[in-house]
Design a protein around this motif. Sequence first.
Motif, mmCIF file in Angstrom:
data_model
loop_
_atom_site.group_PDB
_atom_site.id
_atom_site.type_symbol
_atom_site.label_atom_id
_atom_site.label_comp_id
_atom_site.label_asym_id
_atom_site.label_seq_id
_atom_site.Cartn_x
_atom_site.Cartn_y
_atom_site.Cartn_z
ATOM 1 N N VAL A 95 42.327 -25.770 9.777
ATOM 2 C CA VAL A 95 42.447 -24.831 10.903
ATOM 3 C C VAL A 95 42.078 -23.430 10.432
ATOM 4 N N LEU A 96 42.618 -23.019 9.266
ATOM 5 C CA LEU A 96 42.292 -21.690 8.725
ATOM 6 C C LEU A 96 40.801 -21.565 8.427
ATOM 7 N N ASP A 97 40.229 -22.608 7.831
ATOM 8 C CA ASP A 97 38.792 -22.595 7.537
ATOM 9 C C ASP A 97 37.974 -22.476 8.821
ATOM 10 N N ALA A 98 38.387 -23.208 9.850
ATOM 11 C CA ALA A 98 37.673 -23.157 11.130
ATOM 12 C C ALA A 98 37.780 -21.754 11.723
ATOM 13 N N LYS A 99 38.969 -21.130 11.649
ATOM 14 C CA LYS A 99 39.146 -19.768 12.176
ATOM 15 C C LYS A 99 38.318 -18.768 11.383
ATOM 16 N N ARG A 100 38.281 -18.919 10.056
ATOM 17 C CA ARG A 100 37.460 -18.019 9.228
ATOM 18 C C ARG A 100 35.986 -18.164 9.578
ATOM 19 N N LYS A 101 35.551 -19.414 9.750
ATOM 20 C CA LYS A 101 34.146 -19.657 10.096
ATOM 21 C C LYS A 101 33.828 -19.038 11.448
ATOM 22 N N GLU A 102 34.746 -19.243 12.386
ATOM 23 C CA GLU A 102 34.570 -18.682 13.729
ATOM 24 C C GLU A 102 34.514 -17.157 13.669
ATOM 25 N N ALA A 103 35.403 -16.556 12.879
ATOM 26 C CA ALA A 103 35.421 -15.094 12.742
ATOM 27 C C ALA A 103 34.142 -14.608 12.071
ATOM 28 N N ALA A 104 33.678 -15.330 11.051
ATOM 29 C CA ALA A 104 32.443 -14.943 10.356
ATOM 30 C C ALA A 104 31.253 -15.050 11.293
ATOM 31 N N GLU A 105 31.256 -16.135 12.092
ATOM 32 C CA GLU A 105 30.150 -16.298 13.055
ATOM 33 C C GLU A 105 30.193 -15.190 14.108
ATOM 34 N N ALA A 106 31.391 -14.841 14.554
ATOM 35 C CA ALA A 106 31.517 -13.769 15.551
ATOM 36 C C ALA A 106 31.080 -12.437 14.945
ATOM 37 N N GLU A 107 31.465 -12.220 13.703
ATOM 38 C CA GLU A 107 31.069 -10.982 13.025
ATOM 39 C C GLU A 107 29.558 -10.934 12.842
ATOM 40 N N ALA A 108 28.973 -12.068 12.461
ATOM 41 C CA ALA A 108 27.504 -12.119 12.288
ATOM 42 C C ALA A 108 26.818 -11.907 13.626
ATOM 43 N N ALA A 109 27.374 -12.505 14.699
ATOM 44 C CA ALA A 109 26.786 -12.325 16.033
ATOM 45 C C ALA A 109 26.901 -10.855 16.451
ATOM 46 N N ALA A 110 28.032 -10.227 16.160
ATOM 47 C CA ALA A 110 28.213 -8.811 16.501
ATOM 48 C C ALA A 110 27.255 -7.950 15.697
ATOM 49 N N ALA A 111 27.055 -8.306 14.426
ATOM 50 C CA ALA A 111 26.129 -7.543 13.588
ATOM 51 C C ALA A 111 24.712 -7.693 14.107
ATOM 52 N N ARG A 112 24.352 -8.904 14.511
ATOM 53 C CA ARG A 112 23.001 -9.113 15.065
ATOM 54 C C ARG A 112 22.836 -8.343 16.371
ATOM 55 N N ALA A 113 23.880 -8.382 17.198
ATOM 56 C CA ALA A 113 23.810 -7.658 18.480
ATOM 57 C C ALA A 113 23.692 -6.162 18.230
ATOM 58 N N ALA A 114 24.442 -5.672 17.256
ATOM 59 C CA ALA A 114 24.379 -4.238 16.947
ATOM 60 C C ALA A 114 23.001 -3.882 16.401
ATOM 61 N N GLU A 115 22.460 -4.742 15.572
ATOM 62 C CA GLU A 115 21.123 -4.480 15.028
ATOM 63 C C GLU A 115 20.076 -4.501 16.123
ATOM 64 N N LYS A 116 20.235 -5.465 17.022
ATOM 65 C CA LYS A 116 19.281 -5.571 18.138
ATOM 66 C C LYS A 116 19.369 -4.331 19.016
ATOM 67 N N GLU A 117 20.600 -3.880 19.281
ATOM 68 C CA GLU A 117 20.772 -2.660 20.087
ATOM 69 C C GLU A 117 20.170 -1.468 19.372
ATOM 70 N N GLY A 118 20.355 -1.465 18.025
ATOM 71 C CA GLY A 118 19.790 -0.357 17.247
ATOM 72 C C GLY A 118 18.279 -0.358 17.317
ATOM 73 N N GLN A 119 17.661 -1.535 17.278
ATOM 74 C CA GLN A 119 16.217 -1.642 17.356
ATOM 75 C C GLN A 119 15.733 -1.262 18.739
ATOM 76 N N GLU A 120 16.477 -1.685 19.751
ATOM 77 C CA GLU A 120 16.108 -1.369 21.137
ATOM 78 C C GLU A 120 16.222 0.145 21.362
ATOM 79 N N ALA A 121 17.230 0.733 20.759
ATOM 80 C CA ALA A 121 17.420 2.180 20.915
ATOM 81 C C ALA A 121 16.293 2.912 20.222
ATOM 82 N N GLN A 122 15.790 2.415 19.139
ATOM 83 C CA GLN A 122 14.702 3.060 18.435
ATOM 84 C C GLN A 122 13.395 2.913 19.244
ATOM 85 N N LEU A 123 13.270 1.826 19.924
ATOM 86 C CA LEU A 123 12.050 1.592 20.714
ATOM 87 C C LEU A 123 12.038 2.483 21.948
ATOM 88 N N LYS A 124 13.062 2.886 22.448
ATOM 89 C CA LYS A 124 13.090 3.693 23.657
ATOM 90 C C LYS A 124 12.807 5.087 23.391
#
Length: 124
Positions: A95-124
């Motif tokens: 259960v702990l491993d699954a929660k850590r994986k889920e948190a890591a995936e959420a963090e990676a998704a947030a990092a990708r979203a932030a990077e994408k927003e950063g790239q979009e902001a640079q393009l504008k």
Amino acid sequence: MIQLLDHSNAPTGDASSSSSSSTAALLEDRRRELELQAMEAQQQAKATAGAEAAAKLAARQQLEAKERAEAEAVAAKQRLELEKRKAETMAKQKVLDAKRKEAAEAEAAAARAAEKEGQEAQLK
């Protein structure tokens, strides 16, 4: 006055001798019989003592077997409890491993979203 003894019924030397030998034979027979009875009594006592010793040994072995069985039952119960705790720990770890994986995936998704927003902001 002199009294004469009647020796007509008194045993003669031969009769006395045969009477003594038959008495001796009877005594010898009785002695042998008593010796046999004593040996039989001794054998019976030994057999009884042997039976008592065998009974004591059997009782001790039975008690030891019971104690071993009880000890094995306690050990089996302890092993079962240990396996149960191990399984519970493994389940919690999964259960702990699954929660850590889920948190890591959420963090990676947030990092990708932030990077994408950063790239979009640079393009504008």
